[in-house]
Scaffold this motif. Sequence first.
Motif, PDB file in Angstrom:
ATOM      1  N   PRO A  37     -78.300  28.085  30.944  1.00  0.00           N
ATOM      2  CA  PRO A  37     -78.818  26.675  30.926  1.00  0.00           C
ATOM      3  C   PRO A  37     -80.279  26.863  31.556  1.00  0.00           C
ATOM      4  N   ASN A  38     -81.039  25.584  31.129  1.00  0.00           N
ATOM      5  CA  ASN A  38     -82.167  25.696  31.784  1.00  0.00           C
ATOM      6  C   ASN A  38     -82.293  25.827  33.117  1.00  0.00           C
ATOM      7  N   GLY A  39     -83.164  26.395  33.766  1.00  0.00           N
ATOM      8  CA  GLY A  39     -83.365  26.389  35.280  1.00  0.00           C
ATOM      9  C   GLY A  39     -82.325  27.322  36.065  1.00  0.00           C
ATOM     10  N   ALA A  40     -81.928  28.352  35.104  1.00  0.00           N
ATOM     11  CA  ALA A  40     -80.774  29.234  35.602  1.00  0.00           C
ATOM     12  C   ALA A  40     -81.520  30.442  36.289  1.00  0.00           C
ATOM     13  N   GLY A  41     -82.712  30.569  35.925  1.00  0.00           N
ATOM     14  CA  GLY A  41     -83.781  31.817  36.525  1.00  0.00           C
ATOM     15  C   GLY A  41     -84.007  32.910  35.652  1.00  0.00           C
ATOM     16  N   LYS A  42     -84.047  32.647  34.186  1.00  0.00           N
ATOM     17  CA  LYS A  42     -83.781  33.681  33.385  1.00  0.00           C
ATOM     18  C   LYS A  42     -85.395  34.246  33.294  1.00  0.00           C
ATOM     19  N   THR A  43     -86.292  32.998  33.277  1.00  0.00           N
ATOM     20  CA  THR A  43     -87.748  33.578  33.202  1.00  0.00           C
ATOM     21  C   THR A  43     -87.979  34.315  34.678  1.00  0.00           C
ATOM     22  N   THR A  44     -87.533  33.826  35.651  1.00  0.00           N
ATOM     23  CA  THR A  44     -87.979  34.508  37.075  1.00  0.00           C
ATOM     24  C   THR A  44     -87.432  35.995  36.958  1.00  0.00           C
ATOM     25  N   ILE A  45     -86.243  36.191  36.314  1.00  0.00           N
ATOM     26  CA  ILE A  45     -85.825  37.514  36.018  1.00  0.00           C
ATOM     27  C   ILE A  45     -86.812  38.426  35.396  1.00  0.00           C
ATOM     28  N   PHE A  46     -87.451  37.720  34.305  1.00  0.00           N
ATOM     29  CA  PHE A  46     -88.681  38.535  33.657  1.00  0.00           C
ATOM     30  C   PHE A  46     -89.786  38.745  34.651  1.00  0.00           C
ATOM     31  N   ASN A  47     -90.113  37.644  35.249  1.00  0.00           N
ATOM     32  CA  ASN A  47     -91.101  37.827  36.390  1.00  0.00           C
ATOM     33  C   ASN A  47     -91.084  39.018  37.377  1.00  0.00           C
ATOM     34  N   LEU A  48     -89.655  39.272  37.807  1.00  0.00           N
ATOM     35  CA  LEU A  48     -89.431  39.992  38.604  1.00  0.00           C
ATOM     36  C   LEU A  48     -89.413  41.499  38.158  1.00  0.00           C
TER      37      LEU A  48
END
Lengths: 252, 364
Positions: A37-48
């Motif tokens: 869902p939105n805000g789950a941290g998916k893009t954050t994982i890409f950024n990591l």
Amino acid sequence: MALLEVKKLGISFGGLRAVDDFSVSIEKGDLYGLIGPNGAGKTTIFNLLTGVYKPTDGSITLDGVNITGKSTIEINKAGIARTFQNIRLFSKLSVLDNVKAGLTNKYRYSTATGIFRLPKYFRLEREMTERALELLRPFELDGDADVIAANLPYGKQRKLEIARALATDPKLLLLDEPAAGMNPKETAGLMNTILTVRDDFGVTVLLIEHDMALVSGICEKLSVLNFGQLLCEGPTGQVLNDPEVIKAYLGE
Amino acid sequence: MKKLKIKPSTRSSFTTYAIVTAAFIAVQIMISTGSASNMFKGLLIPFCVYSIAAASLNLTVGILGELSLGQAGFMCIGAYSSAIFSVCTKDTITSAWIRFPIALLIGGIFAAIFGILIGIPVLRLRGDYLAIVTLAFGEIIKNVFNALYVGYDSSGLHFSLTSQGDLNLAPDGKMLINGALGVKGMPQDSTFVIGFVVLLLTLIILYNFIYSSTGRAVMSIRDNRIAAESVGLNITKYKLITFGLTAFLAGVAGAIFSHNLSTLQASKFDYNLSILILVFVVLGGIGSIRGSVIAAIVLTYLPEVLRKLNSDFGKYRMLIYSVVLIVMMIFTSNAKIRGFFAASFAKLKGLIIKDKNTPAKEAE
């Protein structure tokens, strides 16, 4: 051995635990989906994974090399390239130059060589142009090579971003919502493009997507993320029928 | 074999070289036929100096996309270092054809070294902050030279930041930099021909830089920093190269400037000069090297012409000059007016040549 091995990855922004205890193992040649869902941290994982953020815990290993905490540039050299959720092109440069910018490190010549127009400049520029056109062809962008990137229609901009990422010759390609804003017909075309990229360029693909038609259509394996934590992982069909996953998406 | 097709980038650069060369030839004809006024002849070297300074600043402002107000500071370093070199060597190297190119290189190299040294801490900043800090560095450079006393005698070099007396020069000593009084006794090596050659070389360097992989990387960083990093471009490295090259060329411009003066004083390189050069860049079109050169020449010439018209009118020259600046700014920044000119120009072009391709235009 897996191409990408992520172990117990975590990051906190102040008091917020954006990603917690996230592990994944991606084999060479996989077409792997990361959903949630939105805000789950998916893009954050890409950024990591690409070094935009430094993880507070855990480790990332690419092809046996530990890349945890390395800079974006080093990680790109190690073999990870990405696209962005909100398209980030070199908007005032031509389509061809966008891809050639991605080829800069592979066809390296010095600034002086460029200023004094030494023979090496002409040779490498010619090779770069040929290679760039080769990269644009599967995306049917070679006809638009001289168009300024900002003037391309939306769907083509998404494709150009993928072509530019491929220019750095990655082992692993991260696609952040490639189908966002596309109609079903464009999405169908994109699915073929992604399969072509995986098969013809021999890259492993990890993608974030909300479009379930695309996810169930081409992803072989999935990881589901909810509130920064791994909810479920496995083959696509199995994951999408998991009651926990349905609950996370649709509520009880 | 396909029909020979000239790349838009090549066409754009060679058009500029042609315009500059044509202007040079026209001026030479005017001089030889005696139709050039003394005022005009006196302005020829400043034309070259300001054109070089503006075109090179456009590299930082237009191609790298960062606002720098330190151009006068780099010109100051180039002017002083080359002037000192020339003063020291004018008796040993008698030929100006050997001495002056070396002086120009020295001016450029010293400015580039300072550019890179200043750039390392400063280029972490962006936008307005970078502009303010570069402005401050420009002022620091100017004020240091303003208070610097350097002399030499048989026992070597002497420095002081307080007064001439503190140098304790031996009777055979000679002053090099005399504080606010500056440097005297430079050979008058600057000529319009040399100025033109250096301007042409500057343009070639700039265009070749922009249309190389370094230039492409720099423009990528300008357009999207995060994406540039994601394809492995080293932001700091490319910023420093661009800043260094801008400083180098500003230093060369400063060297031409100083060899056109009998006395070189640091007060000439105040922030007004930096802002004036930025005005040339903005009015000529950010990212357009050709525009910078044209704006530099027009806006250097204009106040002098107004001054000459007649004594009453001349009083208002700065007023007229500023009105012209405002009008030019409105004309160049208004999309509708620009579109009108572009359309009429295209129509005119269509009448002359039946050619319908519109070239890619990222930095002409």
